[in-house]
Motif scaffolding. Structure first.
Motif, short mmCIF file in Angstrom:
data_model
loop_
_atom_site.label_atom_id
_atom_site.label_comp_id
_atom_site.label_asym_id
_atom_site.label_seq_id
_atom_site.Cartn_x
_atom_site.Cartn_y
_atom_site.Cartn_z
N HIS A 1 13.31 11.79 -13.38
CA HIS A 1 14.22 10.65 -13.40
C HIS A 1 14.51 10.28 -11.95
O HIS A 1 15.47 10.78 -11.34
N PRO A 2 13.70 9.40 -11.38
CA PRO A 2 13.77 9.19 -9.93
C PRO A 2 15.05 8.49 -9.48
O PRO A 2 15.49 7.51 -10.08
N GLU A 3 15.64 9.03 -8.45
CA GLU A 3 16.74 8.40 -7.71
C GLU A 3 16.41 8.56 -6.23
O GLU A 3 17.03 9.33 -5.49
N ARG B 1 5.99 -7.34 4.30
CA ARG B 1 6.89 -7.79 5.35
C ARG B 1 6.72 -6.99 6.65
O ARG B 1 7.40 -7.25 7.64
N GLY B 2 5.84 -5.98 6.64
CA GLY B 2 5.54 -5.27 7.87
C GLY B 2 6.34 -4.03 8.12
O GLY B 2 6.40 -3.55 9.26
N ASP B 3 6.95 -3.46 7.08
CA ASP B 3 7.72 -2.23 7.22
C ASP B 3 6.95 -1.06 6.62
O ASP B 3 6.13 -1.23 5.72
N ILE B 4 7.27 0.14 7.09
CA ILE B 4 6.83 1.37 6.44
C ILE B 4 8.07 2.18 6.11
O ILE B 4 8.87 2.50 7.00
N PHE B 5 8.25 2.47 4.83
CA PHE B 5 9.36 3.31 4.37
C PHE B 5 8.80 4.64 3.89
O PHE B 5 7.66 4.72 3.41
N ILE B 6 9.60 5.69 4.01
CA ILE B 6 9.27 6.98 3.42
C ILE B 6 10.36 7.28 2.39
O ILE B 6 11.56 7.26 2.72
N ALA B 7 9.93 7.52 1.16
CA ALA B 7 10.87 7.72 0.05
C ALA B 7 10.69 9.11 -0.52
O ALA B 7 9.57 9.53 -0.82
N GLU B 8 11.80 9.80 -0.69
CA GLU B 8 11.80 11.12 -1.33
C GLU B 8 12.45 11.01 -2.70
O GLU B 8 13.45 10.31 -2.88
N GLY B 9 11.88 11.70 -3.68
CA GLY B 9 12.42 11.68 -5.03
C GLY B 9 11.69 10.75 -5.98
O GLY B 9 12.04 10.68 -7.16
N VAL B 10 10.67 10.03 -5.50
CA VAL B 10 9.92 9.11 -6.37
C VAL B 10 9.19 9.85 -7.49
O VAL B 10 9.02 9.33 -8.59
N SER C 1 0.85 -1.19 0.00
CA SER C 1 0.00 0.00 0.00
C SER C 1 0.89 1.23 0.00
O SER C 1 2.06 1.18 0.39
N PHE C 2 0.30 2.34 -0.46
CA PHE C 2 1.03 3.60 -0.59
C PHE C 2 0.23 4.73 0.05
O PHE C 2 -0.98 4.67 0.17
N GLU C 3 0.96 5.82 0.37
CA GLU C 3 0.32 7.06 0.78
C GLU C 3 1.24 8.23 0.43
O GLU C 3 2.46 8.16 0.66
N VAL C 4 0.68 9.28 -0.15
CA VAL C 4 1.44 10.50 -0.40
C VAL C 4 1.46 11.30 0.90
O VAL C 4 0.42 11.53 1.52
N MET C 5 2.66 11.74 1.30
CA MET C 5 2.80 12.49 2.54
C MET C 5 2.23 13.90 2.38
O MET C 5 2.11 14.42 1.27
N PRO C 6 1.88 14.56 3.48
CA PRO C 6 1.21 15.87 3.40
C PRO C 6 1.99 16.93 2.64
O PRO C 6 1.38 17.84 2.05
N ASP C 7 3.31 16.85 2.61
CA ASP C 7 4.07 17.87 1.88
C ASP C 7 4.01 17.68 0.37
O ASP C 7 4.49 18.53 -0.39
N GLY C 8 3.43 16.55 -0.08
CA GLY C 8 3.31 16.29 -1.51
C GLY C 8 4.61 15.92 -2.18
O GLY C 8 4.66 15.75 -3.40
N GLN C 9 5.68 15.75 -1.40
CA GLN C 9 7.01 15.48 -1.95
C GLN C 9 7.47 14.05 -1.71
O GLN C 9 8.33 13.55 -2.43
N ALA C 10 6.94 13.40 -0.70
CA ALA C 10 7.42 12.08 -0.30
C ALA C 10 6.30 11.05 -0.42
O ALA C 10 5.11 11.37 -0.32
N LEU C 11 6.70 9.80 -0.63
CA LEU C 11 5.78 8.68 -0.75
C LEU C 11 6.05 7.70 0.38
O LEU C 11 7.19 7.27 0.59
#
Length: 515
Positions: free
Chosen positions: A83-85, A70-79, A54-64
């Motif tokens: 050209h995502p890195e 497996r039971g983890d929650i990651f926050i990714a910036e730059g998605v 599952s996914f969620e866009v963070m309130p700042d609109g910049q991070a996913l």
């Protein structure tokens, strides 16, 4: 979805549908699809197995935010970059198969197998340190008892669709049910009869639906409305009505084998499939879905549902409408070629569609065990069947570009067949009771963006299979996808029997009838 063992899957494939075509040739338009919608890989850290659930866009609109099986929650910036890195940081771990994620009021709301949880970073160090149970009102005793949670509705409720036990049983309380969890943690039973859900959320009208997989009592995959007091079709979970007296009496046991249209007359609580996805031709294990509300950033399909598929790694479109008080609608091919089995989709602030998942050891199309990819509209307009809606005399078919008026006016341009499935206890169903209605007249709209076809031989309760290979746009383009499938639960008595953009009552999940 997560019910198909290899041996069973092989048998079902042989008896119910032809084999899928090779990767890139599923709908015969793989290369052409990329002209309009480009797949962009989101690089994942080699040292982490990020199996997105599952996914969620963070309130700042910049991070996913990415929650995993497996039971983890990651926050990714730059998605969302061209050209995502992306850079990943782990926010939480130790949870269990997270198939529902939202961020509200400074906390994540996560649906995992055994509960809906509130997860918070109270000391602002970027890691979760507080885990609160909002509700664990259902039972859990087997790895296959998945729970799929919606994002909170307008009143803050999370709707949870609960998979059966071991695919075929209901050994724990409310397995095979939908519960609505209030912000205070109260669990409200909504409906019974669910089999193997994989995706839950509002349709384009704001009414809560879920994605159901082919299997016992389900001839093919489908989208179904979560109708309060309703019965979704699989009677094994009837034993929990004793825990939900507000639901009323236990429904009548459906006959097997039968037809859903027949059993609807016997079993008053039985809710028909709103949109049937013909097996193999339109996915094999439909999963997460979301409505395009990007304001046109994703192309010409605003307010349509985009539906993923786990087994075949494709994304499809769907539209729904309420006719004579019953939900129904159509599904359409959209984009194939994803790298793994898809579990979840999420629209981004930039107007792209994030899709991700895992093969989890099951057979899927796609070369990777897990992946996250982004689908970007290139800005080019495809010539597509945009939407089909029911009319008393036939159907209205809208397109994304003006049609060639001469071709569009010819009844022979429209090839139409119908079929249904057996409603039965056995696994899945072949397509049965086929008919071939005839298009008797066509009216082309003044702007050539739609047609009304009059049909002799509409069949209530059947899927109407449209094939338009000879139609051309005004500029002589072929349709990118010439097929569409409309589930005709009800034939409108009048045009006023339809609801174009009704407003849902969030407390009942019901659209008020037109007056």
């Amino acid at each position: 979805m997560f019910t198909i063992l290899l041996k069973t899957l092989a048998a079902i494939t042989i008896t119910c549908a032809p084999q899928a075509e090779p990767l890139g040739e599923y709908w015969g338009s793989g290369e052409e699809e990329s002209t309009y919608y480009k797949l962009v890989d989101v690089p994942l850290p080699k040292e982490l197995a990020i199996e997105a659930g599952s996914f969620e866009v963070m309130p700042d609109g910049q991070a996913l935010a990415i929650a995993t099986r497996r039971g983890d929650i990651f926050i990714a910036e730059g998605v969302f970059d061209e050209h995502p890195e992306p850079k990943f940081r782990k926010f939480a771990e130790g949870l269990d198969e997270i198939f529902g994620l939202a961020y509200r009021d400074g906390s994540f709301i996560a649906t995992q197998q055994a509960e809906v949880s509130r997860i918070t970073d109270t000391d602002n160090d970027g890691r979760a340190d507080r885990f609160d149970t909002i509700s664990d009102a259902w039972g859990f005793g087997n790895y296959h008892e998945f729970a799929f949670g919606s994002k909170p509705d307008a009143d803050g409720n999370v709707w949870v669709a609960l998979c059966l036990s071991k695919s075929y049983h209901s050994d724990e309380p409310f397995r095979g049910w939908c519960l609505k969890i209030t912000p205070e943690g109260k669990a409200i039973p909504i409906c019974s009869g669910i089999r193997s859900p994989c995706g839950i959320g509002p349709n384009e009208h704001g009414v809560m639906f879920y994605a159901e997989s082919q299997g016992p009592w389900n001839g093919s995959c489908s989208l179904k409305v979560l109708e309060p007091g309703g019965f979704m079709g699989h009677p094994i979970s009837f034993n929990w009505y004793e825990l939900a007296p507000e639901m009323g009496p236990v429904p009548v046991q459906p006959n097997t084998p039968s037809r859903l249209e027949i059993e609807r007359q016997r079993v008053k609580q039985l809710v028909p499939y709103a949109v049937v996805f013909p097996y193999i031709r339109m996915g094999r294990s439909i999963s997460g879905f979301q409505v395009d509300q990007t304001g046109g950033k994703f192309g010409p399909f605003e307010n349509q549902l985009f539906v993923a598929d786990f087994s075949l790694g494709v994304v499809m479109r769907a539209t729904t409408e309420k006719v004579n008080g019953v939900w129904q609608g159509a599904c359409y091919p959209f984009r194939e070629g994803f790298d793994t089995g898809l579990l979840a989709v999420q629209f981004t602030p930039t107007g792209s569609l994030i899709a991700g998942g895992t093969n989890r050891g099951w057979p899927v199309r796609g070369s990777k065990a897990y992946a996250i990819q982004r689908l970007d509209w290139t800005g080019r307009m495809p010539f597509e069947i945009k939407q089909i809606t029911a009319r008393p005399e036939g159907f209205n078919i809208a397109f994304t570009k003006p049609v060639d008026r001469k071709l569009a006016a010819q009844a022979t341009t429209y090839q139409l067949k119908t079929f249904t499935h057996m409603y039965r206890q056995a696994y899945g169903s072949p397509e049965v009771d086929q008919t071939e209605p005839k298009v008797s007249a066509v009216t082309v709209a003044d702007d050539a963006m739609s047609v009304v076809i009059e049909v002799d031989g509409l069949v209530q309760g059947h899927v109407h299979d449209f094939f338009l290979p000879d139609l051309r746009s005004r500029d002589q383009e072929k349709l990118l996808h010439a097929n569409a499938y409309y589930t005709l639960n009800e034939i409108p008595k009048t045009l006023s029997a339809r609801h174009d953009q009704p407003k849902v009552d969030a407390t009942t999940n019901v659209v008020p009838e037109s007056r």
